[in-house]
Design an enzyme around this catalytic site. Structure first.
Site, PDB file in Angstrom:
ATOM      1  N   HIS A  35      -1.224   2.749   6.862  1.00  0.00           N
ATOM      2  CA  HIS A  35      -0.343   3.863   6.535  1.00  0.00           C
ATOM      3  C   HIS A  35      -1.140   4.996   5.920  1.00  0.00           C
ATOM      4  O   HIS A  35      -2.231   4.788   5.384  1.00  0.00           O
ATOM      5  CB  HIS A  35       0.768   3.427   5.575  1.00  0.00           C
TER       6      HIS A  35
ATOM      7  N   CYS B 185      -0.308   2.466  -5.894  1.00  0.00           N
ATOM      8  CA  CYS B 185      -1.413   2.408  -4.937  1.00  0.00           C
ATOM      9  C   CYS B 185      -1.815   3.831  -4.578  1.00  0.00           C
ATOM     10  O   CYS B 185      -1.105   4.778  -4.923  1.00  0.00           O
ATOM     11  CB  CYS B 185      -1.023   1.614  -3.696  1.00  0.00           C
TER      12      CYS B 185
END
Length: 708
Positions: free
Chosen positions: A67, A214
């Site tokens: 991603h 993250c």
């Protein structure tokens, strides 16, 4: 997730087109390009590869979730592929057979990112991933991901569900319930179990708060949260998670943090406002550990809690201390201003000291030297002095823009930076100075916050953070600063400069007293910083008056730590052993103009230390102004004395203030001491701390008699 994935974005035979993670990403991305969701295939794949290089995106359980956020993505999109052979995405347990490619625009809006986070949480559900592995068609797989089909629907339709087992307890077996229902004493043992009533209510569960984050804040952040929550339920632990993802985050309720028994950080980017969690047992790991081994983390932090391990407070960026939502406007304003000042101070120190060194080496006319880019002689000390001076001047030129930019940052986070810096630069251009920077920062933050409250069409949401907000806010702030508020502020700044320039006699002394009181009131706190920023702001366009203000501010700021150091030397018995040790360090801190060196003394005895510090600071500020001392360096203490106008008189002013503060604090501390002679206050430390109040005072602050 209705618009984010369709059957055209699902490939249930990814093996036929891909054997590596790069090929898998390309195959799925080509489907996005075909639907117009990605504008540049190679550019998007480069962004995916860059994200993959930061950290592998393979997860335990056969999942790969590449991603990224990319400028080549036109709208948030999700593609899904299934591989029977498996593709290596770097997961510890081997290849992935379920591959999700998540594409988010560079400025993805909160709503879409929230939807993506829900997918990340579903991937922690074994029933959901099992249903995806058995989905017979792309349409059914897409429906599962969109949440339009139940993972257990297929099993119920073919009769393989759990319904029959659920009916077994109701089978008509004769007498099945008779023993428990008819046996006369069946309930008595439980009711009369010894100690049952004495135990009362059950003990509260072990409470944990966690933070997950993250680098992109799209997938792993939310997967770690879901994994930790599942493990906590299995362990009978109460866990609350703060997900610091790309969609922003909501801070945990301070009451929840206060009630927590332990903390888990599962993150790959810095935890925001980390000091909130100080003093509690903590496990600090990467985000993938939160996904792959949550039960171990919970067990580890419980063991730390059982051993009584805690963490110490840590520093944080001022902007991260946003405070509680119910803070008053005055409290918020102070924090916003402190954010700007705190980010400005390093520029002050670096630029100001370089300028000071330039003057020290090259003399007072070094500011007239030509540019070193055009004229530099390696063996000439004047050229080196000019180099230092010009570098320092460039650093100093950032003061007002940085001040404005980070005030806006404190108000509106990253979107406030651009209009804040633009407004600060306008303030410099129109000579609005320090006051203009304050106004520009507050205007920029307010404009951005106003724009963020406007309902925006969905088609524009993706470009809001990177195009619309910077464009509109910069234009509005620039307009206001150039044509509306900037000119009056510039006039006020000019009048203030002229006033400072013309200060003589009583007026100068009064200003010195005020500066001294402010510098010593909170010893490095907001009022101290306001006085210091006022003094430093004058150095951007130095005049004789502004140089006098800078000298008075630094002189007064040196007084409190030097006075406490002297007091612990001449009357050590009035201080505890710890305070006497702090006094040794305070000599250097005070000489270096680090007012915070007096904080340990003020924290232990504020009603005596703070008034004494203010008295000495007022005397020093007044004398510095009366003597006409000047200072071109914004920092340095005694180490920049050669750069001070009237240096001997300047040292006399500092010494006088130190003497006054020392005398006052000794007098005040001596007055409280009513114990018989021969007993030092250092010996009374235990008695003083026992009641939570100084010796001779009751805990409620009222005087009480102390007899032998």
């Amino acid at each position: 997730m209705t618009e984010m994935i369709t059957a055209d974005l699902v490939d249930l035979e990814l093996d036929l087109s891909a054997e590596t993670k790069e090929a898998a990403a390309r195959s799925l991305a080509e489907r996005m390009v075909a639907l117009g969701r990605v504008s540049d295939l190679d550019g998007f794949l480069a962004d995916v590869a860059a994200r993959e290089a930061q950290m592998p995106t393979g997860l335990d359980g056969g999942i790969g979730i590449p991603h990224c956020r990319s400028a080549h993505v036109t709208e948030p999109t999700l593609a899904f592929g299934r591989s029977t052979r498996g593709i290596d995405f770097g997961a510890p347990d081997g290849p992935a057979d379920l591959i999700f490619l998540i594409a988010a625009p560079a400025g993805a809006d909160d709503a879409h990112l929230t939807i993506l986070s829900s997918l990340a949480r579903q991937l922690m559900d074994a029933e959901f991933t099992g249903a995806l592995r058995s989905a017979p068609t792309a349409q059914e797989a897409a429906a599962l991901i969109r949440g339009e089909a139940s993972p257990g629907a297929e099993r119920d339709e073919d009769g393989s569900g759990d319904a029959p087992d659920a009916e077994e307890p109701d089978a008509e077996e004769p007498g099945a319930e008779e023993p428990g229902a008819e046996e006369p004493g069946a309930e008595e043992p439980g009711a009369e179990e010894p100690g049952a009533e004495e135990l009362g209510a059950p003990a509260p569960p072990f409470r944990i708060v966690a933070v997950t984050s993250c680098p992109t804040g799209i997938a792993h952040t939310y997967m770690a949260a879901e994994s930790l929550e599942n493990a906590a339920r299995e362990a009978g632990v109460e866990l609350t998670v703060e997900t610091q993802g790309s969609a922003g985050f909501t801070r945990l309720d301070p009451a929840v943090i206060a009630a927590a028994d332990a903390v888990i950080f599962a993150h790959d980017v810095p935890v925001r406002d980390k000091p909130r969690f100080a003093g509690k047992p903590t496990v600090d790991v990467g985000v993938k550990a939160g996904i792959n081994r949550p039960a171990e983390l919970i067990a580890e932090v419980r063991e730390k809690a059982a051993r009584g391990e805690t963490t110490a407070p840590t520093g944080t960026a001022p902007v991260d201390n946003a405070g509680d939502a119910d803070d008053g406007y005055g409290t918020k304003l102070r924090k916003w201003l402190m954010s700007g000042v705190s980010y400005m101070v390093p520029f002050v120190a670096a630029g100001g000291l370089l300028i000071a060194l330039g003057f020290a080496i090259g003399g007072w006319k070094i500011d007239k030297a030509p540019s070193v880019a055009e004229h530099f002689i390696w063996t000439d000390h004047t050229s080196w002095a000019a180099l230092l001076f010009q570098i320092g001047g460039l650093a100093f030129a950032f003061l007002v823009p940085v001040l404005a930019g980070y005030i806006a940052y404190g108000m509106a986070d990253r979107p406030g930076l651009v209009p804040g810096f633009v407004g600060g630069s306008v303030a410099v251009t129109i000579d609005a100075g320090f006051l203009g920077g304050l106004a520009a920062g507050l205007l920029a933050g307010a404009v951005v916050m106003g724009i963020q409250r406007v309902r925006i069409p969905a088609v524009l949401r993706g470009i809001m953070p990177v195009v619309v907000i910077p464009l509109i806010s910069s234009a509005v702030v620039g307009f206001l600063m150039f044509l509306v508020v900037g000119k009056p502020i510039a006039s006020l700044q000019s009048a203030l400069t002229d006033w400072l320039e013309g200060l003589t006699g009583a007026n100068a002394i009064i200003l010195g007293v005020i500066l001294g009181l402010m510098m010593c009131f909170d010893l490095g706190g907001p009022l101290n910083k306001v006085a210091y920023a006022f003094a430093v702001g004058g150095l951007t366009h130095p005049t004789d008056g502004s140089l006098k203000v800078m000298a008075a501010a630094m002189a007064a700021g040196m007084v409190p730590p030097l006075a406490m150091a002297l007091a612990t030397t001449v009357r050590g018995r009035l201080f505890t052993k710890t305070e006497r040790e702090n006094g040794k360090a305070a000599w250097f801190l005070g000489a270096s103009f680090i007012t915070e060196g007096a904080i340990p003394f003020a924290a232990a005895d504020p009603l005596r230390v703070i008034p004494a510090s203010m008295a000495g600071g007022a005397v020093t500020g007044a004398l510095s102004m009366a003597f006409g001392c000047t200072l071109r360096a914004p920092h340095g203490g005694v180490f920049v004395v050669p750069l001070i106008g009237q240096p001997l008189l300047y040292l006399v002013a500092v010494a006088a203030g130190v003497g006054v503060s020392t005398g006052v604090v000794v007098l005040l501390k001596g007055a409280r001491k009513t114990a018989p002679s021969g007993e030092g206050a250092g010996d009374d430390a235990g008695a003083e701390s026992k009641g939570g109040a100084p010796l001779g005072e009751a805990p409620d602050g009222k005087r009480e008699s102390v007899t032998a």
